[in-house]
Design a protein around this motif. Structure first.
Motif, PDB file in Angstrom:
ATOM      1  N   ASN A  54      -8.127  -8.113  -8.501  1.00 12.84           N
ATOM      2  CA  ASN A  54      -8.684  -6.861  -8.000  1.00 12.84           C
ATOM      3  C   ASN A  54      -8.356  -5.788  -9.044  1.00 12.84           C
ATOM      4  OD1 ASN A  54      -8.993  -4.345  -6.796  1.00 12.84           O
ATOM      5  ND2 ASN A  54      -8.071  -4.948  -4.864  1.00 12.84           N
ATOM      6  N   GLN A  56      -8.183  -2.670  -9.014  1.00 12.68           N
ATOM      7  CA  GLN A  56      -7.359  -1.551  -8.558  1.00 12.68           C
ATOM      8  C   GLN A  56      -5.865  -1.853  -8.693  1.00 12.68           C
ATOM      9  OE1 GLN A  56      -8.623   1.513  -7.622  1.00 12.68           O
ATOM     10  NE2 GLN A  56     -10.495   0.591  -8.387  1.00 12.68           N
ATOM     11  N   LEU A  57      -5.512  -3.116  -8.896  1.00  9.00           N
ATOM     12  CA  LEU A  57      -4.107  -3.492  -9.067  1.00  9.00           C
ATOM     13  C   LEU A  57      -3.642  -3.372 -10.511  1.00  9.00           C
ATOM     14  CD1 LEU A  57      -4.046  -6.692  -6.836  1.00  9.00           C
ATOM     15  CD2 LEU A  57      -3.302  -4.380  -6.228  1.00  9.00           C
ATOM     16  N   VAL A 102       1.955 -10.960  -3.806  1.00  9.58           N
ATOM     17  CA  VAL A 102       0.513 -10.715  -3.746  1.00  9.58           C
ATOM     18  C   VAL A 102      -0.171 -11.801  -2.918  1.00  9.58           C
ATOM     19  CG1 VAL A 102       0.321  -9.397  -5.894  1.00  9.58           C
ATOM     20  CG2 VAL A 102       0.207 -11.881  -5.982  1.00  9.58           C
ATOM     21  N   ILE A 116      -5.924 -10.616  -4.412  1.00 12.41           N
ATOM     22  CA  ILE A 116      -6.607  -9.658  -3.559  1.00 12.41           C
ATOM     23  C   ILE A 116      -5.837  -8.349  -3.446  1.00 12.41           C
ATOM     24  CG2 ILE A 116      -7.517  -9.251  -1.226  1.00 12.41           C
ATOM     25  CD1 ILE A 116      -8.975 -11.498  -2.666  1.00 12.41           C
ATOM     26  N   CYS A 117      -4.561  -8.438  -3.081  1.00 11.51           N
ATOM     27  CA  CYS A 117      -3.787  -7.224  -2.831  1.00 11.51           C
ATOM     28  C   CYS A 117      -2.292  -7.514  -2.882  1.00 11.51           C
ATOM     29  CB  CYS A 117      -4.153  -6.612  -1.482  1.00 11.51           C
ATOM     30  SG  CYS A 117      -3.793  -7.696  -0.081  1.00 11.51           S
ATOM     31  N   LYS A 118      -1.531  -6.436  -2.942  1.00  6.87           N
ATOM     32  CA  LYS A 118      -0.084  -6.519  -2.852  1.00  6.87           C
ATOM     33  C   LYS A 118       0.254  -6.591  -1.356  1.00  6.87           C
ATOM     34  CE  LYS A 118       3.929  -3.598  -3.748  1.00  6.87           C
ATOM     35  NZ  LYS A 118       4.387  -2.373  -4.432  1.00  6.87           N
ATOM     36  N   VAL A 119       1.261  -7.400  -0.998  1.00  6.61           N
ATOM     37  CA  VAL A 119       1.679  -7.484   0.397  1.00  6.61           C
ATOM     38  C   VAL A 119       3.172  -7.194   0.487  1.00  6.61           C
ATOM     39  CG1 VAL A 119      -0.134  -9.085   1.121  1.00  6.61           C
ATOM     40  CG2 VAL A 119       1.987 -10.000   0.210  1.00  6.61           C
TER      41      VAL A 119
END
Length: 122
Positions: A54, A56-57, A102, A116-119
């Motif tokens: 992604n 944005q990361l 992630v 996808i995203c940081k968790v």
């Protein structure tokens, strides 16, 4: 002597196939490095072509516009207000640091992972 049930073998094949198909494509990895991005997954480092990320990361440039501004504005680098509007770009650093976790989605063949995203833990 008891004969082997022919259906038991078929049932075992079906169970094995179902177990293989039920594995979740979602995995959690741990960021090992950010330049280049390297994510550890089960002790295996993934980087480069192994990862689709992604954007944005990662460090990226954002364009911003503000309007209906009055007065003066100071900044570094220098910025200016023209006709009541401010326009500019900012280089934003990535949001990931080593140790971050992630969420990733595995490709169908398991050769690539989409970050996808940081968790975080709640």
């Amino acid at each position: 002597m008891m004969e082997e049930n022919p259906y038991a073998g078929i049932l075992e094949v079906v169970r094995t196939d179902a177990d293989a198909r039920s594995a979740s494509p979602w995995v959690i990895g741990t960021v090992a490095a950010t330049a280049p991005l390297t994510v550890m997954l089960g002790g295996i480092p993934l980087s480069g072509a192994d990862l689709l990320v992604n954007p944005q990361l990662l460090p990226h440039e954002e364009t911003a516009a503000l309007s209906e501004l009055k007065g003066s504005l100071e900044g570094s680098p220098a910025v200016s207000v023209t006709n009541g509007s401010l326009g500019g770009k900012a280089l934003l650093g990535g949001v990931l640091v080593p140790g971050d976790r992630v969420a990733m989605l595995a490709s169908a063949d398991g050769q690539q992972y989409v970050v996808i995203c940081k968790v975080v833990s709640a």
